[in-house]
Scaffold this motif. Structure first.
Motif, PDB file in Angstrom:
ATOM      1  N   LYS A 105      95.482  79.692  11.827  1.00 54.52           N
ATOM      2  CA  LYS A 105      95.892  78.316  11.532  1.00 54.52           C
ATOM      3  C   LYS A 105      97.385  78.195  11.793  1.00 54.52           C
ATOM      4  N   LEU A 106      97.781  77.062  12.341  1.00 55.29           N
ATOM      5  CA  LEU A 106      99.175  76.805  12.644  1.00 55.29           C
ATOM      6  C   LEU A 106      99.476  75.366  12.251  1.00 55.29           C
ATOM      7  N   LEU A 107     100.479  75.158  11.419  1.00 54.35           N
ATOM      8  CA  LEU A 107     100.863  73.812  11.003  1.00 54.35           C
ATOM      9  C   LEU A 107     102.111  73.394  11.769  1.00 54.35           C
ATOM     10  N   LEU A 108     102.016  72.285  12.469  1.00 52.02           N
ATOM     11  CA  LEU A 108     103.138  71.790  13.267  1.00 52.02           C
ATOM     12  C   LEU A 108     103.550  70.411  12.758  1.00 52.02           C
ATOM     13  N   PRO A 109     104.826  70.070  12.902  1.00 52.78           N
ATOM     14  CA  PRO A 109     105.298  68.785  12.376  1.00 52.78           C
ATOM     15  C   PRO A 109     104.691  67.605  13.135  1.00 52.78           C
ATOM     16  N   ARG A 110     104.316  66.566  12.401  1.00 56.39           N
ATOM     17  CA  ARG A 110     103.800  65.355  13.046  1.00 56.39           C
ATOM     18  C   ARG A 110     104.923  64.687  13.844  1.00 56.39           C
ATOM     19  N   VAL A 111     106.073  64.524  13.205  1.00 62.34           N
ATOM     20  CA  VAL A 111     107.239  63.986  13.898  1.00 62.34           C
ATOM     21  C   VAL A 111     107.907  65.162  14.609  1.00 62.34           C
ATOM     22  N   GLY A 112     108.040  65.047  15.910  1.00 59.97           N
ATOM     23  CA  GLY A 112     108.610  66.140  16.693  1.00 59.97           C
ATOM     24  C   GLY A 112     107.566  67.118  17.205  1.00 59.97           C
ATOM     25  N   LEU A 113     106.287  66.701  17.203  1.00 59.62           N
ATOM     26  CA  LEU A 113     105.208  67.588  17.661  1.00 59.62           C
ATOM     27  C   LEU A 113     105.419  68.021  19.104  1.00 59.62           C
ATOM     28  N   LEU A 114     105.793  67.110  19.967  1.00 59.41           N
ATOM     29  CA  LEU A 114     105.972  67.447  21.379  1.00 59.41           C
ATOM     30  C   LEU A 114     107.047  68.523  21.543  1.00 59.41           C
ATOM     31  N   GLY A 125     105.214  81.771  25.209  1.00 57.58           N
ATOM     32  CA  GLY A 125     104.394  81.745  26.415  1.00 57.58           C
ATOM     33  C   GLY A 125     102.978  81.259  26.192  1.00 57.58           C
ATOM     34  N   VAL A 126     102.747  80.517  25.097  1.00 63.57           N
ATOM     35  CA  VAL A 126     101.401  79.999  24.821  1.00 63.57           C
ATOM     36  C   VAL A 126     101.075  78.859  25.779  1.00 63.57           C
ATOM     37  N   LYS A 127      99.799  78.595  25.912  1.00 62.50           N
ATOM     38  CA  LYS A 127      99.309  77.454  26.687  1.00 62.50           C
ATOM     39  C   LYS A 127      98.865  76.388  25.687  1.00 62.50           C
ATOM     40  N   VAL A 128      99.121  75.126  25.992  1.00 62.71           N
ATOM     41  CA  VAL A 128      98.767  74.039  25.085  1.00 62.71           C
ATOM     42  C   VAL A 128      97.567  73.282  25.639  1.00 62.71           C
ATOM     43  N   PHE A 129      96.555  73.075  24.778  1.00 65.38           N
ATOM     44  CA  PHE A 129      95.363  72.319  25.140  1.00 65.38           C
ATOM     45  C   PHE A 129      95.777  70.898  25.543  1.00 65.38           C
ATOM     46  N   ALA A 130      95.246  70.398  26.646  1.00 66.64           N
ATOM     47  CA  ALA A 130      95.654  69.113  27.217  1.00 66.64           C
ATOM     48  C   ALA A 130      95.527  67.957  26.225  1.00 66.64           C
ATOM     49  N   ALA A 131      94.459  67.923  25.438  1.00 70.34           N
ATOM     50  CA  ALA A 131      94.291  66.816  24.483  1.00 70.34           C
ATOM     51  C   ALA A 131      95.390  66.844  23.419  1.00 70.34           C
ATOM     52  N   LEU A 132      95.799  68.015  22.986  1.00 69.25           N
ATOM     53  CA  LEU A 132      96.878  68.128  22.005  1.00 69.25           C
ATOM     54  C   LEU A 132      98.208  67.714  22.625  1.00 69.25           C
ATOM     55  N   HIS A 133      98.440  68.126  23.854  1.00 70.35           N
ATOM     56  CA  HIS A 133      99.679  67.738  24.528  1.00 70.35           C
ATOM     57  C   HIS A 133      99.721  66.228  24.748  1.00 70.35           C
ATOM     58  N   SER A 134      98.595  65.636  25.091  1.00 67.56           N
ATOM     59  CA  SER A 134      98.523  64.179  25.267  1.00 67.56           C
ATOM     60  C   SER A 134      98.776  63.448  23.960  1.00 67.56           C
ATOM     61  N   LEU A 135      98.190  63.960  22.879  1.00 67.53           N
ATOM     62  CA  LEU A 135      98.428  63.396  21.551  1.00 67.53           C
ATOM     63  C   LEU A 135      99.912  63.449  21.214  1.00 67.53           C
ATOM     64  N   ALA A 136     100.532  64.606  21.424  1.00 64.36           N
ATOM     65  CA  ALA A 136     101.947  64.768  21.123  1.00 64.36           C
ATOM     66  C   ALA A 136     102.823  63.833  21.946  1.00 64.36           C
ATOM     67  N   LEU A 137     102.496  63.673  23.209  1.00 67.74           N
ATOM     68  CA  LEU A 137     103.249  62.778  24.069  1.00 67.74           C
ATOM     69  C   LEU A 137     103.131  61.338  23.582  1.00 67.74           C
ATOM     70  N   GLY A 138     101.913  60.918  23.265  1.00 68.95           N
ATOM     71  CA  GLY A 138     101.707  59.562  22.745  1.00 68.95           C
ATOM     72  C   GLY A 138     102.438  59.318  21.442  1.00 68.95           C
ATOM     73  N   MET A 139     102.415  60.315  20.545  1.00 69.07           N
ATOM     74  CA  MET A 139     103.099  60.158  19.270  1.00 69.07           C
ATOM     75  C   MET A 139     104.612  60.096  19.448  1.00 69.07           C
ATOM     76  N   SER A 140     105.134  60.776  20.470  1.00 73.58           N
ATOM     77  CA  SER A 140     106.584  60.800  20.668  1.00 73.58           C
ATOM     78  C   SER A 140     107.122  59.445  21.124  1.00 73.58           C
ATOM     79  N   VAL A 141     106.275  58.606  21.683  1.00 75.00           N
ATOM     80  CA  VAL A 141     106.709  57.292  22.144  1.00 75.00           C
ATOM     81  C   VAL A 141     107.254  56.469  20.974  1.00 75.00           C
ATOM     82  N   GLY A 142     106.650  56.583  19.819  1.00 73.07           N
ATOM     83  CA  GLY A 142     107.075  55.802  18.671  1.00 73.07           C
ATOM     84  C   GLY A 142     108.168  56.454  17.832  1.00 73.07           C
ATOM     85  N   GLU A 143     108.612  57.651  18.215  1.00 75.18           N
ATOM     86  CA  GLU A 143     109.620  58.362  17.400  1.00 75.18           C
ATOM     87  C   GLU A 143     111.018  57.859  17.694  1.00 75.18           C
TER      88      GLU A 143
END
Length: 143
Positions: A105-114, A125-143
């Motif tokens: 389990k890994l807890l990441l900040p909602r604000v600043g996720l990207l 060197g981890v790889k990020v699942f595309a849906a998570l990266h897309s979510l983070a990008l979308g959330m960053s628009v409102g930050e």
């Protein structure tokens, strides 16, 4: 506020990945029930389903694989969730492949996720699942 993610080794990409908790829907389950089950198995937390999005397609040019995103809340006043969060209780839901992949389990900040995901990619060197990266990008628009 935090986003609950999982880190695990994925042989097809020969690397550890950061993903949203996920899994397959059993024959006798609906999406919400499968999400609750998989969330508890992978993270140890008990979650409450808030919203279920319709199925979307991950790579429609290559496959008909679909995924339904489910928004959940974790009530940290529940004893089980508090104990899992503090590390006083071990997640007993991991078995077989999940345990072999070193799922954690890994807890990441909602604000600043990207930024947090980008930092993990640079440092570990981890790889990020595309849906998570897309979510983070979308959330960053409102930050």
């Amino acid at each position: 506020d935090e986003i609950v993610c999982v880190k695990q080794f994925r042989p097809p990409v020969d690397a550890h990945t950061i993903e949203l908790p996920a899994g397959l829907i059993d024959r006798d389950e609906d999406v919400a029930d499968a999400a609750k089950r998989e969330f508890e198995e992978e993270t140890g937390y008990v979650g409450k389903v808030i919203d279920v999005l319709p199925a979307s397609y991950l790579s429609p040019g290559l496959t008909n694989e679909s995924a339904s995103l489910v928004r959940m809340e974790v009530d940290m006043t529940l004893e089980r969730n508090r104990l899992i969060h503090s590390g006083e209780m071990k997640n007993s839901g991991l078995a077989g492949d999940e345990e072999d992949r070193g799922l954690e389990k890994l807890l990441l900040p909602r604000v600043g996720l990207l930024e947090a995901l980008d930092d993990l990619q640079r440092r570990e060197g981890v790889k990020v699942f595309a849906a998570l990266h897309s979510l983070a990008l979308g959330m960053s628009v409102g930050e």
